[in-house]
Design a protein around this motif. Sequence first.
Motif, PDB file in Angstrom:
ATOM      1  N   VAL A 121       0.758  -1.165   0.112  1.00 43.59           N
ATOM      2  CA  VAL A 121      -0.102  -0.077  -0.022  1.00 43.59           C
ATOM      3  C   VAL A 121       1.060   1.200  -0.046  1.00 43.59           C
ATOM      4  O   VAL A 121       1.737   1.138   0.697  1.00 43.59           O
ATOM      5  CB  VAL A 121      -1.098   0.070   1.239  1.00 43.59           C
ATOM      6  CG1 VAL A 121      -1.804   1.317   1.391  1.00 43.59           C
ATOM      7  CG2 VAL A 121      -1.862  -1.210   1.073  1.00 43.59           C
ATOM      8  N   THR A 122       0.570   2.385  -0.837  1.00 44.07           N
ATOM      9  CA  THR A 122       1.150   3.574  -0.829  1.00 44.07           C
ATOM     10  C   THR A 122       0.406   4.560  -0.125  1.00 44.07           C
ATOM     11  O   THR A 122      -0.754   4.406   0.135  1.00 44.07           O
ATOM     12  CB  THR A 122       1.468   3.926  -2.409  1.00 44.07           C
ATOM     13  OG1 THR A 122       0.163   4.192  -2.820  1.00 44.07           O
ATOM     14  CG2 THR A 122       2.237   3.036  -3.212  1.00 44.07           C
ATOM     15  N   THR A 123       1.257   5.671   0.206  1.00 44.85           N
ATOM     16  CA  THR A 123       0.379   6.633   0.889  1.00 44.85           C
ATOM     17  C   THR A 123       0.330   7.938  -0.358  1.00 44.85           C
ATOM     18  O   THR A 123       0.870   8.047  -1.027  1.00 44.85           O
ATOM     19  CB  THR A 123       1.249   7.417   1.865  1.00 44.85           C
ATOM     20  OG1 THR A 123       2.592   7.833   1.456  1.00 44.85           O
ATOM     21  CG2 THR A 123       1.346   6.346   3.191  1.00 44.85           C
ATOM     22  N   PHE A 124      -0.805   8.750   0.175  1.00 44.36           N
ATOM     23  CA  PHE A 124      -1.233   9.806  -0.863  1.00 44.36           C
ATOM     24  C   PHE A 124      -0.660  11.133   0.009  1.00 44.36           C
ATOM     25  O   PHE A 124      -1.036  11.243   1.239  1.00 44.36           O
ATOM     26  CB  PHE A 124      -2.590   9.597  -1.289  1.00 44.36           C
ATOM     27  CG  PHE A 124      -2.963  10.821  -2.343  1.00 44.36           C
ATOM     28  CD1 PHE A 124      -2.752  10.429  -3.645  1.00 44.36           C
ATOM     29  CD2 PHE A 124      -3.442  11.963  -1.918  1.00 44.36           C
ATOM     30  CE1 PHE A 124      -3.222  11.522  -4.380  1.00 44.36           C
ATOM     31  CE2 PHE A 124      -3.397  12.912  -2.589  1.00 44.36           C
ATOM     32  CZ  PHE A 124      -3.703  12.737  -4.151  1.00 44.36           C
ATOM     33  N   PRO A 125      -0.214  12.012  -0.784  1.00 44.83           N
ATOM     34  CA  PRO A 125       0.047  12.275  -2.093  1.00 44.83           C
ATOM     35  C   PRO A 125       1.838  11.895  -2.316  1.00 44.83           C
ATOM     36  O   PRO A 125       2.204  11.824  -3.533  1.00 44.83           O
ATOM     37  CB  PRO A 125      -0.165  13.588  -2.542  1.00 44.83           C
ATOM     38  CG  PRO A 125       0.320  14.366  -1.065  1.00 44.83           C
ATOM     39  CD  PRO A 125      -0.173  13.438  -0.175  1.00 44.83           C
ATOM     40  N   SER A 126       2.533  11.680  -1.581  1.00 48.06           N
ATOM     41  CA  SER A 126       4.058  11.431  -1.911  1.00 48.06           C
ATOM     42  C   SER A 126       4.540  10.253  -1.846  1.00 48.06           C
ATOM     43  O   SER A 126       5.738  10.067  -2.037  1.00 48.06           O
ATOM     44  CB  SER A 126       4.904  12.422  -0.834  1.00 48.06           C
ATOM     45  OG  SER A 126       4.459  11.861   0.425  1.00 48.06           O
ATOM     46  N   GLY A 127       3.702   9.170  -1.451  1.00 46.15           N
ATOM     47  CA  GLY A 127       4.382   7.694  -1.183  1.00 46.15           C
ATOM     48  C   GLY A 127       4.264   6.964  -2.545  1.00 46.15           C
ATOM     49  O   GLY A 127       4.772   5.852  -2.523  1.00 46.15           O
ATOM     50  N   PHE A 128       4.057   7.644  -3.802  1.00 37.71           N
ATOM     51  CA  PHE A 128       4.113   6.822  -4.790  1.00 37.71           C
ATOM     52  C   PHE A 128       4.419   7.557  -6.158  1.00 37.71           C
ATOM     53  O   PHE A 128       4.522   9.010  -6.068  1.00 37.71           O
ATOM     54  CB  PHE A 128       2.607   6.160  -5.090  1.00 37.71           C
ATOM     55  CG  PHE A 128       1.524   7.229  -5.504  1.00 37.71           C
ATOM     56  CD1 PHE A 128       1.172   7.372  -6.826  1.00 37.71           C
ATOM     57  CD2 PHE A 128       0.795   7.712  -4.648  1.00 37.71           C
ATOM     58  CE1 PHE A 128       0.203   8.385  -7.015  1.00 37.71           C
ATOM     59  CE2 PHE A 128      -0.155   8.754  -4.813  1.00 37.71           C
ATOM     60  CZ  PHE A 128      -0.250   8.727  -6.221  1.00 37.71           C
ATOM     61  N   GLU A 129       4.705   7.029  -7.178  1.00 38.30           N
ATOM     62  CA  GLU A 129       4.873   7.828  -8.464  1.00 38.30           C
ATOM     63  C   GLU A 129       3.933   7.284  -9.712  1.00 38.30           C
ATOM     64  O   GLU A 129       3.607   6.094  -9.548  1.00 38.30           O
ATOM     65  CB  GLU A 129       6.331   7.508  -9.018  1.00 38.30           C
ATOM     66  CG  GLU A 129       7.220   8.313  -8.009  1.00 38.30           C
ATOM     67  CD  GLU A 129       8.776   8.226  -8.601  1.00 38.30           C
ATOM     68  OE1 GLU A 129       8.713   7.899  -9.759  1.00 38.30           O
ATOM     69  OE2 GLU A 129       9.595   8.327  -7.712  1.00 38.30           O
TER      70      GLU A 129
END
Length: 120
Positions: free
Chosen positions: A43-51
């Motif tokens: 699981v990624t975090t929004f807004p800076s944990g993914f591209e």
Amino acid sequence: MYPITLRLIQTMAVERLRGRALQRQRERVWLRDQGVCARCGRVTTFPSGFELDHKVALANDGTNDDSNMQILHHECHEAKTNEDLGYTPKVAIGLDGFPIEDDPGSVRRRTARWKRAARG
């Protein structure tokens, strides 16, 4: 007109999204994928944990449609980009002449298909 030049002109026709349009698309794709990285499943975090990543690169006739986008962790995005560009892991050779499997982080760089076409 040379075919390579025509291909470059066609490729340049699709531009990357920027600004608010990009931010709205990031949110749409993140919600659609429920915040899960397409490569590793974490699981990624929004807004800076993914591209936000193009499944098919713009240089390979991909589009900016939501169906061609996926979310990836930063590390997963870097690994996918290396694969897309044709970079292969460099294999270290031991004293016995056999490859050493555990050589983290080394990458052999090779020019990508679309960059080779641009030069030729």
